[in-house]
Design an enzyme around this catalytic site. Structure first.
Site, PDB file in Angstrom:
ATOM      1  N   HIS A  84      -1.795  -5.355   1.605  1.00  0.00           N
ATOM      2  CA  HIS A  84      -3.140  -6.354   1.746  1.00  0.00           C
ATOM      3  C   HIS A  84      -2.645  -7.805   0.980  1.00  0.00           C
ATOM      4  O   HIS A  84      -1.791  -7.723   0.332  1.00  0.00           O
ATOM      5  CB  HIS A  84      -3.914  -5.802   0.333  1.00  0.00           C
ATOM      6  CG  HIS A  84      -4.915  -6.673  -0.021  1.00  0.00           C
ATOM      7  ND1 HIS A  84      -6.150  -6.834   0.723  1.00  0.00           N
ATOM      8  CD2 HIS A  84      -5.015  -7.679  -1.149  1.00  0.00           C
ATOM      9  CE1 HIS A  84      -6.822  -7.911  -0.250  1.00  0.00           C
ATOM     10  NE2 HIS A  84      -5.966  -8.410  -0.968  1.00  0.00           N
TER      11      HIS A  84
ATOM     12  N   ARG B 145      -1.052 -14.898   4.905  1.00  0.00           N
ATOM     13  CA  ARG B 145      -2.062 -14.016   5.964  1.00  0.00           C
ATOM     14  C   ARG B 145      -1.240 -14.137   7.351  1.00  0.00           C
ATOM     15  O   ARG B 145      -1.401 -13.113   8.133  1.00  0.00           O
ATOM     16  CB  ARG B 145      -3.215 -14.636   6.085  1.00  0.00           C
ATOM     17  CG  ARG B 145      -3.964 -14.251   4.619  1.00  0.00           C
ATOM     18  CD  ARG B 145      -4.582 -12.888   4.574  1.00  0.00           C
ATOM     19  NE  ARG B 145      -5.737 -12.470   5.663  1.00  0.00           N
ATOM     20  CZ  ARG B 145      -6.329 -11.691   5.569  1.00  0.00           C
ATOM     21  NH1 ARG B 145      -6.337 -10.622   4.690  1.00  0.00           N
ATOM     22  NH2 ARG B 145      -7.332 -11.666   6.683  1.00  0.00           N
TER      23      ARG B 145
ATOM     24  N   ASN C 119      -2.094  -0.038   7.108  1.00  0.00           N
ATOM     25  CA  ASN C 119      -1.340  -0.922   7.596  1.00  0.00           C
ATOM     26  C   ASN C 119      -0.506  -1.707   6.527  1.00  0.00           C
ATOM     27  O   ASN C 119      -0.409  -2.858   6.657  1.00  0.00           O
ATOM     28  CB  ASN C 119      -2.525  -1.904   8.253  1.00  0.00           C
ATOM     29  CG  ASN C 119      -3.427  -2.203   7.163  1.00  0.00           C
ATOM     30  OD1 ASN C 119      -3.502  -1.923   5.989  1.00  0.00           O
ATOM     31  ND2 ASN C 119      -4.603  -3.049   7.792  1.00  0.00           N
TER      32      ASN C 119
ATOM     33  N   TYR D  89     -12.581  -3.519  -2.558  1.00  0.00           N
ATOM     34  CA  TYR D  89     -12.966  -3.341  -1.211  1.00  0.00           C
ATOM     35  C   TYR D  89     -14.573  -3.268  -1.186  1.00  0.00           C
ATOM     36  O   TYR D  89     -15.317  -2.491  -0.458  1.00  0.00           O
ATOM     37  CB  TYR D  89     -12.268  -2.074  -0.308  1.00  0.00           C
ATOM     38  CG  TYR D  89     -11.070  -2.374   0.022  1.00  0.00           C
ATOM     39  CD1 TYR D  89     -10.407  -3.531   0.668  1.00  0.00           C
ATOM     40  CD2 TYR D  89     -10.151  -1.222  -0.486  1.00  0.00           C
ATOM     41  CE1 TYR D  89      -9.076  -3.522   1.101  1.00  0.00           C
ATOM     42  CE2 TYR D  89      -8.701  -1.515  -0.026  1.00  0.00           C
ATOM     43  CZ  TYR D  89      -8.437  -2.586   0.522  1.00  0.00           C
ATOM     44  OH  TYR D  89      -7.037  -2.655   1.373  1.00  0.00           O
TER      45      TYR D  89
ATOM     46  N   LYS E 279       0.766  -1.275   0.058  1.00  0.00           N
ATOM     47  CA  LYS E 279       0.041  -0.048  -0.055  1.00  0.00           C
ATOM     48  C   LYS E 279       0.824   1.254   0.044  1.00  0.00           C
ATOM     49  O   LYS E 279       1.982   1.280   0.204  1.00  0.00           O
ATOM     50  CB  LYS E 279      -0.859   0.052   1.148  1.00  0.00           C
ATOM     51  CG  LYS E 279      -1.752  -1.205   1.213  1.00  0.00           C
ATOM     52  CD  LYS E 279      -2.694  -1.124   2.498  1.00  0.00           C
ATOM     53  CE  LYS E 279      -3.614  -2.430   2.494  1.00  0.00           C
ATOM     54  NZ  LYS E 279      -4.748  -2.210   3.628  1.00  0.00           N
TER      55      LYS E 279
ATOM     56  N   GLU F 252      -8.773 -11.629  -7.419  1.00  0.00           N
ATOM     57  CA  GLU F 252      -8.078 -10.604  -7.127  1.00  0.00           C
ATOM     58  C   GLU F 252      -6.783 -10.714  -8.093  1.00  0.00           C
ATOM     59  O   GLU F 252      -6.536  -9.395  -8.604  1.00  0.00           O
ATOM     60  CB  GLU F 252      -7.574 -10.599  -5.567  1.00  0.00           C
ATOM     61  CG  GLU F 252      -8.560 -10.264  -4.404  1.00  0.00           C
ATOM     62  CD  GLU F 252      -8.277 -10.132  -3.222  1.00  0.00           C
ATOM     63  OE1 GLU F 252      -7.084 -10.283  -2.840  1.00  0.00           O
ATOM     64  OE2 GLU F 252      -9.165  -9.872  -2.289  1.00  0.00           O
TER      65      GLU F 252
ATOM     66  N   THR G 103      -5.484  -7.164  11.194  1.00  0.00           N
ATOM     67  CA  THR G 103      -5.664  -6.035  10.563  1.00  0.00           C
ATOM     68  C   THR G 103      -5.010  -4.666  11.059  1.00  0.00           C
ATOM     69  O   THR G 103      -4.526  -3.874  10.515  1.00  0.00           O
ATOM     70  CB  THR G 103      -7.286  -5.790  10.391  1.00  0.00           C
ATOM     71  OG1 THR G 103      -7.913  -6.855   9.539  1.00  0.00           O
ATOM     72  CG2 THR G 103      -7.431  -4.365   9.434  1.00  0.00           C
TER      73      THR G 103
ATOM     74  N   ARG H 237       2.757  -6.411   9.772  1.00  0.00           N
ATOM     75  CA  ARG H 237       2.116  -5.474  10.260  1.00  0.00           C
ATOM     76  C   ARG H 237       2.500  -4.988  11.915  1.00  0.00           C
ATOM     77  O   ARG H 237       2.658  -3.848  12.123  1.00  0.00           O
ATOM     78  CB  ARG H 237       0.423  -5.504  10.302  1.00  0.00           C
ATOM     79  CG  ARG H 237       0.034  -5.292   8.877  1.00  0.00           C
ATOM     80  CD  ARG H 237      -1.574  -5.910   8.673  1.00  0.00           C
ATOM     81  NE  ARG H 237      -2.357  -5.588   7.706  1.00  0.00           N
ATOM     82  CZ  ARG H 237      -3.180  -6.169   7.119  1.00  0.00           C
ATOM     83  NH1 ARG H 237      -3.908  -7.062   7.794  1.00  0.00           N
ATOM     84  NH2 ARG H 237      -3.822  -5.713   5.732  1.00  0.00           N
TER      85      ARG H 237
END
Ligand code: IDP
Ligand code: MG
Length: 159
Positions: free
Chosen positions: A121, A91, A118, A55, A15, A132, A97, A108
């Site tokens: 993604h 993940r 954060n 999103y 991000k 995606e 999150t 994170r």
């Protein structure tokens, strides 16, 4: 033995909070050191249309306008990662999150203090990963090479 081509894939976005803070190399380094294959990678400027799709589970939330703005604040780095069980493995590497609640050792948890900015993604299921990947990559932008060190990353029968 299954082929590398059949390995699970996941979609990752670094991000603007990662790009602007010069953490691209830090995150890519963690991916490479874990033994995860980078099958596709490019820089992209996202727009409102793709963010409303990406999103879609959040478009009705009050924070969506701020989230969309934060995702358009600079280009992002989009990646397709490949590995055995890579969706769940990655993940776990990303952490929960909210960066303030993410465990130390996670991306994170080590690099973020925010629940919105954060850093990263990552797809949350193999089904969503496929959707995606198709959203962000053309087929020709995803490469099916076999890294030469793969036999030192997975043991016999694991692939
Ligand atoms: P995830 O990124 O951990 O999968 P999601 O619930 O899918 O979390 O939310 C997508 C993104 O939306 C988060 O990474 C974060 O940037 C943002 N977000 C989620 N919940 C909130 C919130 O309560 N306030 C502000 N931003 C949020
Ligand atoms: Mg999510």
């Amino acid at each position: 033995m299954r082929r590398v081509t059949d390995m699970e894939k996941t979609l990752v976005l670094l991000k603007p909070s990662c790009v602007e803070r010069h953490l691209i190399g830090e995150v890519i380094s963690r991916i490479e050191k874990r033994g995860i294959i980078i099958s596709g990678m490019k820089m992209m400027q996202l727009d409102e249309n793709i963010l409303r799709e990406h999103y879609s589970h959040l478009v009705d939330k009050p924070f969506f306008p701020d989230l969309a703005a934060s995702m358009m604040a600079s280009p992002v780095v989009a990646m397709v990662l490949k590995g055995v069980d890579v969706v769940s493995v990655f993940r776990e590497m990303v952490g929960v999150t909210n960066g303030r609640k993410a465990a130390p050792g996670t991306i994170r948890g080590d690099l973020s203090m925010s629940g919105s900015l954060n850093i990263i993604h990552a797809s949350d299921s193999p089904e969503n990963a496929e959707i995606e990947i198709n959203r962000f990559f053309k087929p020709a932008e995803v490469f099916d090479y076999t890294p030469q060190d793969l036999k030192f990353i997975y043991g016999e029968g694991e692939i």
